[in-house]
Design an enzyme around this catalytic site. Structure first.
Site, PDB file in Angstrom:
ATOM      1  N   GLY A  40      -3.242 -53.826  -3.882  1.00  0.00           N
ATOM      2  CA  GLY A  40      -1.804 -53.801  -4.153  1.00  0.00           C
ATOM      3  C   GLY A  40      -1.133 -55.042  -3.606  1.00  0.00           C
ATOM      4  CB  CYS A  41       2.414 -55.696  -2.796  1.00  0.00           C
ATOM      5  SG  CYS A  41       3.400 -56.981  -2.029  1.00  0.00           S
ATOM      6  CG  PHE A  42      -0.523 -61.006  -1.752  1.00  0.00           C
ATOM      7  CD1 PHE A  42       0.851 -61.047  -1.592  1.00  0.00           C
ATOM      8  CD2 PHE A  42      -1.132 -62.015  -2.513  1.00  0.00           C
ATOM      9  CE1 PHE A  42       1.619 -62.065  -2.163  1.00  0.00           C
ATOM     10  CE2 PHE A  42      -0.380 -63.035  -3.085  1.00  0.00           C
ATOM     11  CZ  PHE A  42       1.003 -63.050  -2.907  1.00  0.00           C
TER      12      PHE A  42
END
Ligand code: MHO
Length: 160
Positions: free
Chosen positions: A11-13
């Site tokens: 997911g969003c890093f």
């Protein structure tokens, strides 16, 4: 000290980097893009879901302090691996759950940890996590590095 690398997409890093940086034995972490086709992709390009890249984190760790198996435990615990090409509100293949292994030993450990999680019964739905050999890793723009740390600082400054 001889360090080793591990690369994960979950997911969003921003949050993935933050979680791994907090692990004892993790020496450094970088957010970036990997697993796609386009050379030198930018965040905007990756956001279009057309480059094939995943938002990923390149983790450098000291294997005498933390094992790859322990990093795998962190990976599984910070996201929902049953979601296909999304994590919560973030939708697109750039948010896919993937273990980018660096060698055969990591590959075997990753597969074994996935099987263990499947058998544990934690999830009713199948685990969608892909296991692929790591390819070119393009470091993301500087403002994405340590994003939560920087945001925390701003929050402190502006009192928001
Ligand atoms: N929904 C998030 C995604 C950011 S992450 C670096 C946002 O734009 O705030 O993909």
């Amino acid at each position: 000290m001889k360090t080793e690398k591990a690369t994960f997409a979950a997911g969003c890093f921003w949050g993935v980097e933050d979680a791994f940086r907090k692990v004892k034995g993790v020496v450094d972490a970088k957010v970036g893009y990997t697993g796609g086709k386009t050379k030198n992709p930018t965040y905007e390009m990756v956001c279009t879901d057309a480059t094939g890249h995943a938002e990923a984190v390149d983790v450098e760790y000291d294997p005498s302090k933390v094992s790859y198996d322990e990093l795998l435990d962190v990976f599984w615990s910070i996201h929902d691996p049953t979601q296909l090409n999304r994590q919560g509100p973030d939708v697109g293949t750039q948010y896919r759950s993937t273990i980018f292994y660096h060698n055969e030993k990591q590959k075997r450990a990753a597969i074994a940890s996935k099987e263990k999680l499947e058998k544990s019964g934690k999830y009713k739905k199948p685990i969608m996590t892909q296991m692929v050999p790591v390819s070119d890793f393009y470091k993301a723009e500087e403002y994405h590095q340590k994003y939560f740390e920087k945001k925390g600082t701003l929050r402190h400054v502006f009192g928001i």
